[in-house]
Design a protein around this motif. Structure first.
Motif, PDB file in Angstrom:
ATOM      1  N   LEU A 259      -3.236  -9.003   5.296  1.00 28.78           N
ATOM      2  CA  LEU A 259      -3.229  -8.143   6.476  1.00 28.78           C
ATOM      3  C   LEU A 259      -2.605  -6.784   6.170  1.00 28.78           C
ATOM      4  N   GLN A 260      -1.531  -6.774   5.395  1.00 27.80           N
ATOM      5  CA  GLN A 260      -0.916  -5.487   5.054  1.00 27.80           C
ATOM      6  C   GLN A 260      -1.827  -4.646   4.167  1.00 27.80           C
ATOM      7  N   VAL A 261      -2.543  -5.289   3.253  1.00 22.70           N
ATOM      8  CA  VAL A 261      -3.453  -4.543   2.386  1.00 22.70           C
ATOM      9  C   VAL A 261      -4.446  -3.748   3.222  1.00 22.70           C
ATOM     10  N   PHE A 262      -5.062  -4.400   4.205  1.00 22.01           N
ATOM     11  CA  PHE A 262      -6.085  -3.691   4.984  1.00 22.01           C
ATOM     12  C   PHE A 262      -5.449  -2.678   5.929  1.00 22.01           C
ATOM     13  N   ARG A 263      -4.298  -2.994   6.508  1.00 23.74           N
ATOM     14  CA  ARG A 263      -3.600  -2.028   7.360  1.00 23.74           C
ATOM     15  C   ARG A 263      -3.255  -0.773   6.557  1.00 23.74           C
ATOM     16  N   ASP A 264      -2.785  -0.975   5.319  1.00 19.65           N
ATOM     17  CA  ASP A 264      -2.436   0.157   4.468  1.00 19.65           C
ATOM     18  C   ASP A 264      -3.662   1.002   4.138  1.00 19.65           C
ATOM     19  N   TYR A 265      -4.771   0.338   3.877  1.00 19.92           N
ATOM     20  CA  TYR A 265      -6.003   1.089   3.607  1.00 19.92           C
ATOM     21  C   TYR A 265      -6.410   1.911   4.825  1.00 19.92           C
ATOM     22  N   GLN A 266      -6.311   1.324   6.006  1.00 19.28           N
ATOM     23  CA  GLN A 266      -6.665   2.044   7.219  1.00 19.28           C
ATOM     24  C   GLN A 266      -5.774   3.265   7.419  1.00 19.28           C
ATOM     25  N   ALA A 267      -4.523   3.164   6.987  1.00 19.22           N
ATOM     26  CA  ALA A 267      -3.586   4.273   7.159  1.00 19.22           C
ATOM     27  C   ALA A 267      -3.803   5.370   6.133  1.00 19.22           C
ATOM     28  N   THR A 268      -4.168   4.997   4.903  1.00 20.11           N
ATOM     29  CA  THR A 268      -4.225   5.968   3.811  1.00 20.11           C
ATOM     30  C   THR A 268      -5.638   6.354   3.396  1.00 20.11           C
ATOM     31  N   GLY A 269      -6.611   5.509   3.678  1.00 23.74           N
ATOM     32  CA  GLY A 269      -7.969   5.760   3.206  1.00 23.74           C
ATOM     33  C   GLY A 269      -8.109   5.636   1.697  1.00 23.74           C
ATOM     34  N   ASP A 270      -7.146   4.976   1.047  1.00 22.18           N
ATOM     35  CA  ASP A 270      -7.140   4.851  -0.412  1.00 22.18           C
ATOM     36  C   ASP A 270      -8.039   3.682  -0.818  1.00 22.18           C
ATOM     37  N   PHE A 271      -9.298   4.001  -1.129  1.00 22.38           N
ATOM     38  CA  PHE A 271     -10.259   2.946  -1.464  1.00 22.38           C
ATOM     39  C   PHE A 271      -9.961   2.322  -2.822  1.00 22.38           C
ATOM     40  N   ASP A 272      -9.388   3.103  -3.751  1.00 22.37           N
ATOM     41  CA  ASP A 272      -8.997   2.541  -5.043  1.00 22.37           C
ATOM     42  C   ASP A 272      -7.956   1.440  -4.855  1.00 22.37           C
ATOM     43  N   TYR A 273      -7.038   1.672  -3.949  1.00 22.21           N
ATOM     44  CA  TYR A 273      -6.031   0.651  -3.617  1.00 22.21           C
ATOM     45  C   TYR A 273      -6.707  -0.605  -3.092  1.00 22.21           C
ATOM     46  N   LEU A 274      -7.658  -0.446  -2.184  1.00 17.03           N
ATOM     47  CA  LEU A 274      -8.352  -1.596  -1.604  1.00 17.03           C
ATOM     48  C   LEU A 274      -9.106  -2.369  -2.682  1.00 17.03           C
ATOM     49  N   GLN A 275      -9.771  -1.654  -3.573  1.00 20.97           N
ATOM     50  CA  GLN A 275     -10.521  -2.320  -4.635  1.00 20.97           C
ATOM     51  C   GLN A 275      -9.586  -3.052  -5.590  1.00 20.97           C
ATOM     52  N   TYR A 276      -8.435  -2.449  -5.894  1.00 14.23           N
ATOM     53  CA  TYR A 276      -7.472  -3.088  -6.788  1.00 14.23           C
ATOM     54  C   TYR A 276      -6.961  -4.394  -6.175  1.00 14.23           C
ATOM     55  N   MET A 277      -6.690  -4.362  -4.883  1.00 12.87           N
ATOM     56  CA  MET A 277      -6.108  -5.521  -4.210  1.00 12.87           C
ATOM     57  C   MET A 277      -7.136  -6.606  -3.891  1.00 12.87           C
ATOM     58  N   TRP A 278      -8.411  -6.267  -3.894  1.00 10.12           N
ATOM     59  CA  TRP A 278      -9.424  -7.216  -3.437  1.00 10.12           C
ATOM     60  C   TRP A 278      -9.430  -8.530  -4.221  1.00 10.12           C
ATOM     61  N   PRO A 279      -9.453  -8.525  -5.556  1.00  8.44           N
ATOM     62  CA  PRO A 279      -9.425  -9.821  -6.248  1.00  8.44           C
ATOM     63  C   PRO A 279      -8.131 -10.598  -6.014  1.00  8.44           C
ATOM     64  N   ILE A 280      -7.033  -9.899  -5.794  1.00  7.44           N
ATOM     65  CA  ILE A 280      -5.772 -10.591  -5.535  1.00  7.44           C
ATOM     66  C   ILE A 280      -5.802 -11.212  -4.141  1.00  7.44           C
ATOM     67  N   CYS A 281      -6.383 -10.491  -3.179  1.00  8.35           N
ATOM     68  CA  CYS A 281      -6.549 -11.066  -1.836  1.00  8.35           C
ATOM     69  C   CYS A 281      -7.370 -12.351  -1.901  1.00  8.35           C
ATOM     70  N   GLN A 282      -8.399 -12.354  -2.734  1.00  5.86           N
ATOM     71  CA  GLN A 282      -9.221 -13.562  -2.850  1.00  5.86           C
ATOM     72  C   GLN A 282      -8.425 -14.720  -3.435  1.00  5.86           C
ATOM     73  N   LYS A 283      -7.578 -14.428  -4.416  1.00  4.05           N
ATOM     74  CA  LYS A 283      -6.787 -15.499  -5.029  1.00  4.05           C
ATOM     75  C   LYS A 283      -5.799 -16.108  -4.028  1.00  4.05           C
ATOM     76  N   VAL A 284      -5.089 -15.253  -3.270  1.00  2.79           N
ATOM     77  CA  VAL A 284      -4.098 -15.807  -2.348  1.00  2.79           C
ATOM     78  C   VAL A 284      -4.783 -16.536  -1.186  1.00  2.79           C
ATOM     79  N   MET A 285      -5.945 -16.052  -0.755  1.00  6.54           N
ATOM     80  CA  MET A 285      -6.652 -16.745   0.325  1.00  6.54           C
ATOM     81  C   MET A 285      -7.239 -18.064  -0.160  1.00  6.54           C
TER      82      MET A 285
END
Length: 750
Positions: free
Chosen positions: A468-494
């Motif tokens: 949830l924080q990953v996506f909230r942070d992306y919405q605040a910053t628009g940093d798509f590189d951040y979102l892409q970096y975190m995406w595989p980690i989000c999949q692992k924790v989920m």
């Protein structure tokens, strides 16, 4: 006082220097009597008034005139500034000390400086010209931790004007020879035409103080000394003094300026292993000689700091639709970003070669769960507090998230015993978000999970709070590189987290223990809190997968979300609110104040309404209205915020130590949720009760606790979670159209 991550010093409302956090994460709660401001007034060549600006009557420095009448002094605070106003008895002179720290949103250089400025405004309403001297005295040390070391000594200094138009300053440098983390402190004043700056390098802070006092009385100045160079031994103490003098004409005014800076460039934590350097050393060096340069910088630039602070705060302060108490709470709760045992450090050479560039640029950032709960970046709590960072210093929030992401992939198979049930388990499990990144008495970042009460590897809220924080942070910053970096980690924790859906209905179950941030409140089966956060995280996973173009992942989580939404409503919504859990225990139907946390974060992420609606809007509003009627208005006459748990018959849920508490940070989050759902007046009424309880009735200003109960008993002073008040501001700024309400429409609490 001071910036973020370089240590902090607290000056109380009576002007006393009373709380010290120079050693990382470790506090000395001690008023150092010698640390004072004194005023001397002279007319027609004679000293007519000399007074320590303190109401204290100490057993030391008895030659000084103490016990300023309390009714002659006033205190105001709007962080990062504070004002002490003194009406000098019988003198027709008002002194206003404006205290300014470099806490400036989106500034990652000035905001890390260990510095504070005291700007004294002198208003002479008498019909006589008056020579006014302010003397600043400071002992070498904090009166507690580290003061038993030998080798402290003081010296005078002058830093001349620089080619960058920086001012000349003069003062006393106090060297503190701590065995592990040596440091120095500088007290200084600005040198300019019309002002006279004098100093005494040494005096005994445990003696009578007569020599220093009479020196000032004689002519309003100090006989400058350069110090003996003799280092202290054993428990000896030494202090220094700086005085600034101006002639103030009848009916006129003047300004005298002092700074307090400190320099502990290299630190080791309690384990005394890895060396770190504080962030400010990038600009002021790491050889331990920076305090005088910091003093010149602070006295040169503090007016710029104030202009920027004004520009930041003014739109909120001038918004007549916002109640005054809210403005106070919003800014003053930010004290914890600097005074939360905070460290902001460069990544040591040779470490972190594979870390993202943002970590090398912005370094390690960490703050404690609380001054009494010594764990850095406690993640289940930071989930609430993180709104302050993402809104004001977003790079620090991203840096923190990248470091959490790095720890997720780590494991530590060392076994340890958990205090609650005596079970044994690994220190860190792979693909699980850590509870915290370590203890300042150990080695933060290198050894995580200092928390020992439960085995947090099975906690139901940590992994989903990361997503949830990953996506909230992306919405605040628009940093798509951040979102892409975190995406595989989000999949692992989920993927790891799906193991807690044992029956395959799309909804996780709690274990029957206290397996989430409410770590003293057992919960079993599907629950309102963890279930709601899980449903919200499924929604976010679908949204990210859609943006990234991961069709298979989208289909997977959309299917789980479809089943989970149905199960959540069927098992937990009873027509009025979401039940605490579905265990059928005696507390199962408790009305939990935090039951809509999932919807809170979805809305903060720009989801949760319209075509993105996950929780039926009418159910959310009914649940919030029930919480407002029972947990807020039905508790303590509606004047103490929202109690965590309330039974539907109007009795407080006494089933656990945490169900009958009020959690300050949860109340602010609840208020934000209400604002998001259009219940603006209810939200502000809810939050006001908590603010007035903490800051006014209980007198806990700048040490807001985690929790209190109706009887006024509190737990864990100076806590991270109340920073969630910035989620209220987040909600207000993102409401569509005009707010359509007025502070006057909500009667104030009596």
């Amino acid at each position: 006082m001071g910036g973020i991550g370089g240590g902090s010093v607290t000056r109380g409302w009576r002007g006393e220097f009373c709380r010290w956090q120079l050693f990382p994460g470790m506090y000395t709660y001690n008023t150092v009597i010698a640390d004072q401001f004194t005023v001397c007034l002279r007319r027609a060549g004679q000293t007519v008034y000399q007074q320590v600006l303190s109401v204290e009557t100490p057993n030391t420095l008895q030659a000084w005139k103490w016990a300023l009448p309390g009714h002659c002094a006033f205190y105001h605070a709007l962080y990062p500034r504070a004002w002490h106003v003194y009406e000098l008895p019988g003198q027709n002179i008002t002194l206003t000390c404006r205290q300014v720290s470099p806490i400036i949103p989106h500034d990652y250089q000035e905001s890390c400086l260990p510095a504070v400025v005291f700007a004294w405004e002198v208003d002479n309403r008498s019909d006589e010209d008056t020579e006014v001297t302010i003397m600043f005295t400071l002992a070498n040390g904090t009166g507690g931790q580290g003061n038993s070391d030998d080798g402290h000594w003081n010296e005078s200094f002058i830093v001349p004007e620089s080619k960058k138009n920086e001012l000349q300053v003069s003062g006393v440098l106090l060297h503190h020879s701590h065995a592990v983390n040596p440091y120095s402190i500088a007290i200084a004043s600005r040198c300019q035409a019309g002002l006279t700056v004098t100093h005494r390098t040494e005096f005994d802070p445990q003696g009578t103080g007569r020599d220093l006092w009479e020196d000032l009385v004689e002519d309003g100045r100090l006989n400058c000394t350069d110090g003996s160079g003799v280092k202290t031994k054993g428990h000896e103490e030494v202090a220094g003094a700086v005085a600034c003098t101006a002639m103030v004409p009848a009916g006129g005014s003047a300004q005298l300026e002092f700074s307090l800076t400190w320099d502990m460039p290299r630190i080791r934590f309690g384990a005394q292993g890895q060396d770190y350097y504080r962030r400010y050393t990038r600009w002021f060096g790491s050889n331990g000689t920076a305090a005088p340069e910091l003093a010149r910088h602070a006295l040169t630039h503090y007016k710029e700091w104030e202009d920027r602070i004004d520009n930041w705060q003014r739109p909120i302060l001038e918004d007549l639709s916002l109640p005054s108490w809210y403005k106070s709470a919003l800014f003053n709760e930010l004290y914890f970003l600097a005074d939360g045992g905070t460290v902001w450090l460069d990544i040591p050479e040779g470490m972190g070669h594979d870390l993202p560039n943002i970590l090398h640029e912005y370094g390690h950032f960490a703050y404690l769960e609380g001054q009494e709960y010594r764990m850095y970046n406690t993640y289940d709590v930071h989930f609430y507090a993180s709104f302050a960072l993402i809104m004001l210093w977003p790079k620090l929030q991203l840096s923190l998230q990248y470091e959490i992401a790095a720890t997720i992939m780590q494991e530590d198979d060392n076994q340890r015993v958990h205090l609650m049930d005596g079970s044994r388990g690994s220190v860190k499990t792979r693909n699980v978000v850590p509870h915290d990144v370590g203890d300042p008495e150990d080695e933060p970042w290198l050894r995580v999970n200092a928390y020992l009460i439960h085995n947090t590897a099975s906690w139901r809220d940590l992994n989903i709070k990361f997503v949830l924080q990953v996506f909230r942070d992306y919405q605040a910053t628009g940093d798509f590189d951040y979102l892409q970096y975190m995406w595989p980690i989000c999949q692992k924790v989920m993927n790891y987290h799906l193991r807690y859906d044992s029956d395959g209905d799309g909804l996780i179950e709690n274990s029957g223990c206290a397996d989430q941030t409410y770590d003293g409140w057992p919960v079993k089966g599907p629950s309102a809190y963890c279930g709601g956060l899980f449903i919200a995280s499924l929604c976010v996973m679908c949204k990210i997968a859609e943006m990234i173009g991961s069709t298979d992942v989208y289909d997977k989580y959309h299917d789980i979300l479809t089943r989970g939404k149905e199960a959540y409503d069927r098992l937990l919504f009873n027509g009025q609110y979401y039940k605490y859990d579905s265990s059928a225990k005696h507390y199962s139907n408790s009305v939990m104040a935090d039951q809509c946390a999932g919807q809170w974060y979805l809305r903060a992420c720009g989801l949760g309404s319209g075509t993105d609606e996950v929780f039926p809007g009418e159910h959310v509003r009914s649940a919030l209205q029930t919480v407002y009627e029972l947990n807020v208005k039905g508790f303590a006459d509606g004047k103490m915020g929202a109690v965590n748990g309330m039974l539907p018959n109007g009795e407080v849920d006494m089933s656990s130590v945490q169900s009958f508490e009020v959690w300050v940070g949860v109340v602010y989050a609840l208020a934000a949720t209400m604002i998001q759902e259009g219940m603006v007046e209810a939200g502000f009424h809810t939050a006001e009760g908590t603010y007035r309880t903490v800051w006014e009735r209980l007198g806990m200003s700048f040490q807001t606790p985690e929790a209190y109960c109706e009887r006024g008993i509190f737990r864990s002073l100076a806590y991270m979670r109340p920073l969630s008040i910035w989620s209220m501001q987040w909600a207000l700024e993102r409401r569509e159209g005009q707010r359509g309400w007025s502070a006057e429409s909500t009667p104030p609490l009596k």
